[in-house]
Each structure stands twice: as structure tokens, then as C-alpha cells.
Design a protein around this motif. Sequence first.
Motif, PDB file in Angstrom:
ATOM      1  N   ALA A 202       0.837  -1.204   0.000  1.00 55.37           N
ATOM      2  CA  ALA A 202       0.000   0.000   0.000  1.00 55.37           C
ATOM      3  C   ALA A 202       0.873   1.255   0.000  1.00 55.37           C
ATOM      4  O   ALA A 202       0.584   2.229  -0.710  1.00 55.37           O
ATOM      5  CB  ALA A 202      -0.926  -0.005   1.211  1.00 55.37           C
ATOM      6  N   LEU A 203       1.950   1.228   0.796  1.00 50.69           N
ATOM      7  CA  LEU A 203       2.867   2.366   0.828  1.00 50.69           C
ATOM      8  C   LEU A 203       3.531   2.559  -0.532  1.00 50.69           C
ATOM      9  O   LEU A 203       3.629   3.682  -1.036  1.00 50.69           O
ATOM     10  CB  LEU A 203       3.930   2.154   1.903  1.00 50.69           C
ATOM     11  CG  LEU A 203       5.064   3.197   1.935  1.00 50.69           C
ATOM     12  CD1 LEU A 203       4.512   4.586   2.235  1.00 50.69           C
ATOM     13  CD2 LEU A 203       6.135   2.808   2.953  1.00 50.69           C
ATOM     14  N   GLN A 204       3.979   1.466  -1.131  1.00 49.69           N
ATOM     15  CA  GLN A 204       4.643   1.551  -2.428  1.00 49.69           C
ATOM     16  C   GLN A 204       3.690   2.056  -3.506  1.00 49.69           C
ATOM     17  O   GLN A 204       4.104   2.780  -4.418  1.00 49.69           O
ATOM     18  CB  GLN A 204       5.221   0.184  -2.805  1.00 49.69           C
ATOM     19  CG  GLN A 204       6.404  -0.228  -1.932  1.00 49.69           C
ATOM     20  CD  GLN A 204       6.861  -1.652  -2.181  1.00 49.69           C
ATOM     21  OE1 GLN A 204       6.117  -2.472  -2.730  1.00 49.69           O
ATOM     22  NE2 GLN A 204       8.084  -1.962  -1.782  1.00 49.69           N
ATOM     23  N   GLN A 205       2.428   1.687  -3.405  1.00 49.76           N
ATOM     24  CA  GLN A 205       1.432   2.195  -4.353  1.00 49.76           C
ATOM     25  C   GLN A 205       1.239   3.701  -4.185  1.00 49.76           C
ATOM     26  O   GLN A 205       1.102   4.437  -5.172  1.00 49.76           O
ATOM     27  CB  GLN A 205       0.095   1.467  -4.151  1.00 49.76           C
ATOM     28  CG  GLN A 205       0.088   0.032  -4.647  1.00 49.76           C
ATOM     29  CD  GLN A 205       0.315  -0.058  -6.144  1.00 49.76           C
ATOM     30  OE1 GLN A 205      -0.214   0.733  -6.921  1.00 49.76           O
ATOM     31  NE2 GLN A 205       1.121  -1.030  -6.561  1.00 49.76           N
ATOM     32  N   ARG A 206       1.239   4.153  -2.922  1.00 48.14           N
ATOM     33  CA  ARG A 206       1.110   5.599  -2.675  1.00 48.14           C
ATOM     34  C   ARG A 206       2.334   6.343  -3.207  1.00 48.14           C
ATOM     35  O   ARG A 206       2.214   7.443  -3.763  1.00 48.14           O
ATOM     36  CB  ARG A 206       0.930   5.871  -1.181  1.00 48.14           C
ATOM     37  CG  ARG A 206      -0.402   5.394  -0.616  1.00 48.14           C
ATOM     38  CD  ARG A 206      -0.688   6.017   0.743  1.00 48.14           C
ATOM     39  NE  ARG A 206       0.309   5.652   1.731  1.00 48.14           N
ATOM     40  CZ  ARG A 206       0.265   4.562   2.486  1.00 48.14           C
ATOM     41  NH1 ARG A 206      -0.742   3.702   2.353  1.00 48.14           N
ATOM     42  NH2 ARG A 206       1.206   4.308   3.378  1.00 48.14           N
ATOM     43  N   ALA A 209       2.025   6.503  -6.930  1.00 49.05           N
ATOM     44  CA  ALA A 209       1.016   7.502  -7.302  1.00 49.05           C
ATOM     45  C   ALA A 209       1.594   8.911  -7.182  1.00 49.05           C
ATOM     46  O   ALA A 209       1.332   9.781  -8.024  1.00 49.05           O
ATOM     47  CB  ALA A 209      -0.218   7.353  -6.420  1.00 49.05           C
ATOM     48  N   GLY A 210       2.394   9.129  -6.127  1.00 43.80           N
ATOM     49  CA  GLY A 210       3.037  10.435  -5.956  1.00 43.80           C
ATOM     50  C   GLY A 210       4.029  10.724  -7.071  1.00 43.80           C
ATOM     51  O   GLY A 210       4.101  11.850  -7.576  1.00 43.80           O
ATOM     52  N   GLU A 213       2.131  11.546 -10.200  1.00 48.28           N
ATOM     53  CA  GLU A 213       1.564  12.891 -10.117  1.00 48.28           C
ATOM     54  C   GLU A 213       2.635  13.947 -10.401  1.00 48.28           C
ATOM     55  O   GLU A 213       2.377  14.935 -11.105  1.00 48.28           O
ATOM     56  CB  GLU A 213       0.965  13.113  -8.723  1.00 48.28           C
ATOM     57  CG  GLU A 213       0.276  14.453  -8.539  1.00 48.28           C
ATOM     58  CD  GLU A 213      -0.995  14.593  -9.358  1.00 48.28           C
ATOM     59  OE1 GLU A 213      -1.459  15.731  -9.542  1.00 48.28           O
ATOM     60  OE2 GLU A 213      -1.528  13.559  -9.812  1.00 48.28           O
TER      61      GLU A 213
END
Length: 271
Positions: A202-206, A209-210, A213
Motif C-alpha cells: 500500500a505504501l509503495q502504491q502511494r 502515485a506520488g 503525479e
Amino acid sequence: MANVAFLDPMKNEPNLQTAQDVDDYINTLIQHQNACEKQGKYMEAEDARKRINELRKQLITKKKKELIINWQNQKDQAEKAHMEEYNQFNQFWDNKMVNFNEEAKQVEIELQNRQQNEYKQLQEELERTTPYKPKESSEILNLKKIEEHLAKQKNYVEAHTIQNKRAQLEEEELKLYSTQRILKIKTQLQQFEQRHLNELNALQQRIKAGQDELRKNRSIDLERLLQKYQNMKKDLEQREQMDILAFDGQFKTKGCSSQSTYKSVMMMAKK
């Protein structure tokens, strides 16, 4: 008379490099032409007049060349300014991405360290709190009662037989329990590890995503920067074309005298 000959600009023509040089020399020749006219030196005045006309044509050529060079300098300066801004843009976004990745990596390392500590603590806790021996089964409890009863009855041989049977059963149950104990601890640790893996994913996905962006925003800003430069470049080119057309238009009118041509050039030069 001797002084006039000595100062004759026709015999001492300077090196005419720029339009200003030509302009200054034309003014000198005009004065010389007027002086010759007053002194009755008409052929010298005619030579001066012809040279003035030639120089006025040269002046037009030089002025146009300088006009084109001036616009090219403006375009070169615009290009240089754009490249400086472009380099600053890349430096800014490169630093921003590096800082983001470094911070993200630090957060990921801290999470992994915390997970390792939590895993170790849980492992130690399970080893400490999970009994090494199973509870006595009903069969073993029953054999114990029989054994005690036989011993009270002084039936030691039968009591010994039951004792051996109970010991064998306890050994079998302990062996089975030990296997089950190991499997139970392993299963709990695997489930805990899976939760950690989900948390890390989940952290790696965030983080991803960052990063996406940031790349998206960089692309948008780059498009704006390039569009701004293209607009500025187009504006300069249009203004250059209009300026050159206006310059050329001054000399396409039929019957335009060399004197009026010269005045037009000088008026445009003062703009």
C-alpha cells in the motif's frame, strides 16, 4: 582653395563599416557638395552628388542588414533566455523528484524496520506463551486413574503395564502436539507477515502515485513553458516580418527620389 583640396572628403573616403559611418560620410559629402557649388566647382559638386546617391543606396542595404541582424539578436536573446529558463525548469523538477524519492525511500525503510521489530516481538511472544506440552487427554487421564487404582490394589504388574502404555501415549501426543505447535506459530507468523506485506504494498502504491503525479505536473508545466516560448518566437517573427515589409515599403513607391529615400531610412533608423 588649397585648404578645400586638402580637406576634400572625396579623396579621403573613410572605411564605411556601419550604417552610421555611411550616414556621417553622407553628411560630410553634402557639406562638401554645397561648398563646391558655392565655389563654382560644379564637376566636383556633381561627383559628390553622384557619390551621395550611391551611398544612400548603400545606406538602405546596410540599414536593412542591420535591421535583420537586430531582429536576429532579439531572437537569439529570446532563445538564450528560454534555454536558461528550460535548464532551471529541469533542475527544479529533477531536485523535486530526487527529494521525493529520498523521502519516500526513508519512509519505506522506517516501515520495514518497524515491521521487522514487530515480527521479532510476535515471534518471541508466541514462543513464550504457547505451551510446549499439550493438556492431558481424557484417555491419558483415564489411564492415570486406572494406574493409581491398580497400585492401591497392590497389583503392581498391571499398574506397570498401564504406566508404560500411558507413557507411550503421552510421547505420541507430545510429538503430535509439537508438530501442531510449530505449525500454529508458523501460520500466525505468516498471517502477520502477509499483513505487513499488504501494508508495504500500500505504501509503495502511494509512492508510485506520488511519482506519477509529479511526472504529470512536470509534463504539464513543460508544455506551458514550451508553448510560451513558441508564442514569443512567433510574435518576434511576425514583428520582424512587419518591420522588414515596412522598411521595404518605404522604397517601392514610384518616383521616390534618392533624397526622400535617404530621409525615410534615417527616420526609420531613429525609431
